[in-house]
Scaffold this motif. Structure first.
Motif, PDB file in Angstrom:
ATOM      1  N   GLN A 108      -1.792 -17.467  -0.577  1.00  0.00           N
ATOM      2  CA  GLN A 108      -0.236 -17.565  -0.808  1.00  0.00           C
ATOM      3  C   GLN A 108       0.197 -16.841  -1.945  1.00  0.00           C
ATOM      4  OE1 GLN A 108       1.159 -21.542  -0.856  1.00  0.00           O
ATOM      5  NE2 GLN A 108       3.161 -20.881  -0.532  1.00  0.00           N
ATOM      6  N   PRO A 109      -0.410 -17.041  -3.217  1.00  0.00           N
ATOM      7  CA  PRO A 109       0.072 -16.351  -4.302  1.00  0.00           C
ATOM      8  C   PRO A 109      -0.042 -14.635  -4.099  1.00  0.00           C
ATOM      9  CG  PRO A 109      -1.427 -17.824  -4.954  1.00  0.00           C
ATOM     10  CD  PRO A 109      -1.540 -17.951  -3.540  1.00  0.00           C
ATOM     11  N   ILE A 110      -0.870 -14.153  -3.539  1.00  0.00           N
ATOM     12  CA  ILE A 110      -1.197 -12.694  -3.246  1.00  0.00           C
ATOM     13  C   ILE A 110      -0.049 -12.334  -2.321  1.00  0.00           C
ATOM     14  CG2 ILE A 110      -2.471 -11.014  -2.005  1.00  0.00           C
ATOM     15  CD1 ILE A 110      -5.052 -12.844  -2.875  1.00  0.00           C
ATOM     16  N   PHE A 111       0.095 -13.075  -1.216  1.00  0.00           N
ATOM     17  CA  PHE A 111       1.300 -12.607  -0.462  1.00  0.00           C
ATOM     18  C   PHE A 111       2.735 -12.649  -0.952  1.00  0.00           C
ATOM     19  CE2 PHE A 111      -1.701 -14.258   3.244  1.00  0.00           C
ATOM     20  CZ  PHE A 111      -2.010 -12.900   3.514  1.00  0.00           C
ATOM     21  N   GLN A 112       2.933 -13.619  -1.849  1.00  0.00           N
ATOM     22  CA  GLN A 112       4.284 -13.896  -2.584  1.00  0.00           C
ATOM     23  C   GLN A 112       4.394 -12.607  -3.333  1.00  0.00           C
ATOM     24  OE1 GLN A 112       4.030 -17.841  -4.175  1.00  0.00           O
ATOM     25  NE2 GLN A 112       5.008 -18.749  -2.715  1.00  0.00           N
ATOM     26  N   GLY A 113       3.442 -12.245  -3.958  1.00  0.00           N
ATOM     27  CA  GLY A 113       3.265 -11.096  -4.820  1.00  0.00           C
ATOM     28  C   GLY A 113       3.637  -9.853  -4.273  1.00  0.00           C
ATOM     29  N   ILE A 114       3.141  -9.783  -3.124  1.00  0.00           N
ATOM     30  CA  ILE A 114       3.098  -8.295  -2.208  1.00  0.00           C
ATOM     31  C   ILE A 114       4.854  -8.508  -2.002  1.00  0.00           C
ATOM     32  CG2 ILE A 114       2.751  -7.514   0.051  1.00  0.00           C
ATOM     33  CD1 ILE A 114      -0.141  -8.222  -0.592  1.00  0.00           C
ATOM     34  N   TRP A 115       5.131  -9.632  -1.197  1.00  0.00           N
ATOM     35  CA  TRP A 115       6.614  -9.899  -0.703  1.00  0.00           C
ATOM     36  C   TRP A 115       7.604  -9.441  -1.939  1.00  0.00           C
ATOM     37  CZ3 TRP A 115       8.693  -9.616   3.651  1.00  0.00           C
ATOM     38  CH2 TRP A 115      10.170 -10.091   3.681  1.00  0.00           C
ATOM     39  N   SER A 116       7.346 -10.013  -2.974  1.00  0.00           N
ATOM     40  CA  SER A 116       8.420  -9.584  -4.249  1.00  0.00           C
ATOM     41  C   SER A 116       8.179  -8.304  -4.605  1.00  0.00           C
ATOM     42  CB  SER A 116       8.137 -10.623  -5.290  1.00  0.00           C
ATOM     43  OG  SER A 116       6.754 -10.319  -5.936  1.00  0.00           O
ATOM     44  N   LEU A 117       7.152  -7.721  -4.565  1.00  0.00           N
ATOM     45  CA  LEU A 117       6.976  -6.306  -4.984  1.00  0.00           C
ATOM     46  C   LEU A 117       7.816  -5.399  -3.731  1.00  0.00           C
ATOM     47  CD1 LEU A 117       5.840  -4.111  -6.412  1.00  0.00           C
ATOM     48  CD2 LEU A 117       3.863  -4.039  -4.732  1.00  0.00           C
ATOM     49  N   ILE A 118       7.760  -5.806  -2.272  1.00  0.00           N
ATOM     50  CA  ILE A 118       8.233  -5.084  -1.367  1.00  0.00           C
ATOM     51  C   ILE A 118       9.926  -5.215  -1.699  1.00  0.00           C
ATOM     52  CG2 ILE A 118       8.839  -5.122   0.993  1.00  0.00           C
ATOM     53  CD1 ILE A 118       5.816  -5.714   1.441  1.00  0.00           C
ATOM     54  N   ARG A 119      10.440  -6.509  -1.995  1.00  0.00           N
ATOM     55  CA  ARG A 119      11.650  -6.778  -2.097  1.00  0.00           C
ATOM     56  C   ARG A 119      12.296  -5.948  -3.254  1.00  0.00           C
ATOM     57  NH1 ARG A 119      13.821 -12.528  -0.890  1.00  0.00           N
ATOM     58  NH2 ARG A 119      15.665 -11.767  -1.593  1.00  0.00           N
ATOM     59  N   SER A 120      11.543  -5.751  -4.308  1.00  0.00           N
ATOM     60  CA  SER A 120      12.249  -5.220  -5.384  1.00  0.00           C
ATOM     61  C   SER A 120      12.042  -3.564  -5.258  1.00  0.00           C
ATOM     62  CB  SER A 120      11.469  -5.559  -6.479  1.00  0.00           C
ATOM     63  OG  SER A 120       9.876  -5.126  -6.705  1.00  0.00           O
ATOM     64  N   ARG A 121      11.103  -3.295  -4.358  1.00  0.00           N
ATOM     65  CA  ARG A 121      10.848  -1.765  -4.107  1.00  0.00           C
ATOM     66  C   ARG A 121      11.965  -1.424  -3.406  1.00  0.00           C
ATOM     67  NH1 ARG A 121       8.488   2.563  -6.549  1.00  0.00           N
ATOM     68  NH2 ARG A 121       6.771   3.144  -5.293  1.00  0.00           N
ATOM     69  N   PHE A 122      12.581  -1.913  -2.303  1.00  0.00           N
ATOM     70  CA  PHE A 122      13.344  -1.513  -1.480  1.00  0.00           C
ATOM     71  C   PHE A 122      14.695  -2.151  -1.896  1.00  0.00           C
ATOM     72  CE2 PHE A 122       9.469  -1.164   0.988  1.00  0.00           C
ATOM     73  CZ  PHE A 122       9.527   0.025   0.998  1.00  0.00           C
ATOM     74  N   GLY A 123      14.880  -2.808  -2.675  1.00  0.00           N
ATOM     75  CA  GLY A 123      16.321  -3.263  -3.265  1.00  0.00           C
ATOM     76  C   GLY A 123      16.998  -4.427  -2.674  1.00  0.00           C
ATOM     77  N   HIS A 124      16.111  -5.433  -2.056  1.00  0.00           N
ATOM     78  CA  HIS A 124      16.633  -6.503  -1.198  1.00  0.00           C
ATOM     79  C   HIS A 124      16.829  -7.693  -2.159  1.00  0.00           C
ATOM     80  CE1 HIS A 124      16.452  -4.638   2.550  1.00  0.00           C
ATOM     81  NE2 HIS A 124      15.112  -4.140   2.293  1.00  0.00           N
TER      82      HIS A 124
END
Length: 163
Positions: free
Chosen positions: A73-89
């Motif tokens: 779960q922490p890995i998936f949360q980190g990936i998700w937050s990286l995607i959100r910050s990368r694409f401006g969501h």
């Protein structure tokens, strides 16, 4: 000597030896009602034991099946937050910008104004419901209300007074 007599004696001898070897069996035969109660108690105890074992097995399986997800779960949360910050969501919620409050009196003022805004929204909903129940809109126009701009003006004046 008849064959049926010899079979009867053999069976009788077997049961006699069984009763002498196991005296509780003789007591059970002599006292059927308490024996029935003990049998019922034994059955219910075994049932409870089997249910406890079943619940334990369920918990073990649940633990075994959810552990990989909890560990990842922490890995998936980190990936998700990286995607959100990368694409401006990172859409901030719609909030009214409020100035930072320094003293407790100002904090209380902010809390009171926020509560008044919530009550105003609830009042609007209740007025609409009342209008639909009475089939007239005259009730909604007769009630004196404070508008949102008046709340904002009061809030600004109170902040100026406290500074």
């Amino acid at each position: 000597m008849d064959i049926s007599d010899s079979i009867e004696r053999a069976i009788s001898a077997y049961f006699t030896q069984l009763v002498f070897a196991h005296p509780y069996l003789a007591w059970t035969i002599a006292h059927p009602l308490p024996s029935l109660g003990l049998l019922l108690l034994a059955i219910l105890s075994l049932r409870g034991l089997f249910q406890a074992i079943g619940r334990g097995i369920d918990r073990v399986w649940l633990f075994l099946l959810t552990t990989p997800f909890k560990l990842l779960q922490p890995i998936f949360q980190g990936i998700w937050s990286l995607i959100r910050s990368r694409f401006g969501h990172n859409n901030p919620s719609r909030e009214i910008a409020t100035p930072t409050v320094a003293n407790p009196a100002n904090e209380r003022i902010v809390a009171v104004v926020d509560r008044l805004q919530q009550l105003s929204q609830e009042q609007d909903i209740l007025l609409q419901e009342l209008a639909t129940l009475t089939d007239s809109t005259s009730v909604a126009t007769q009630i004196n209300r404070v508008s949102d701009t008046q709340y904002k003006d009061m809030y600004a004046k109170l902040l100026k007074l406290n500074q």
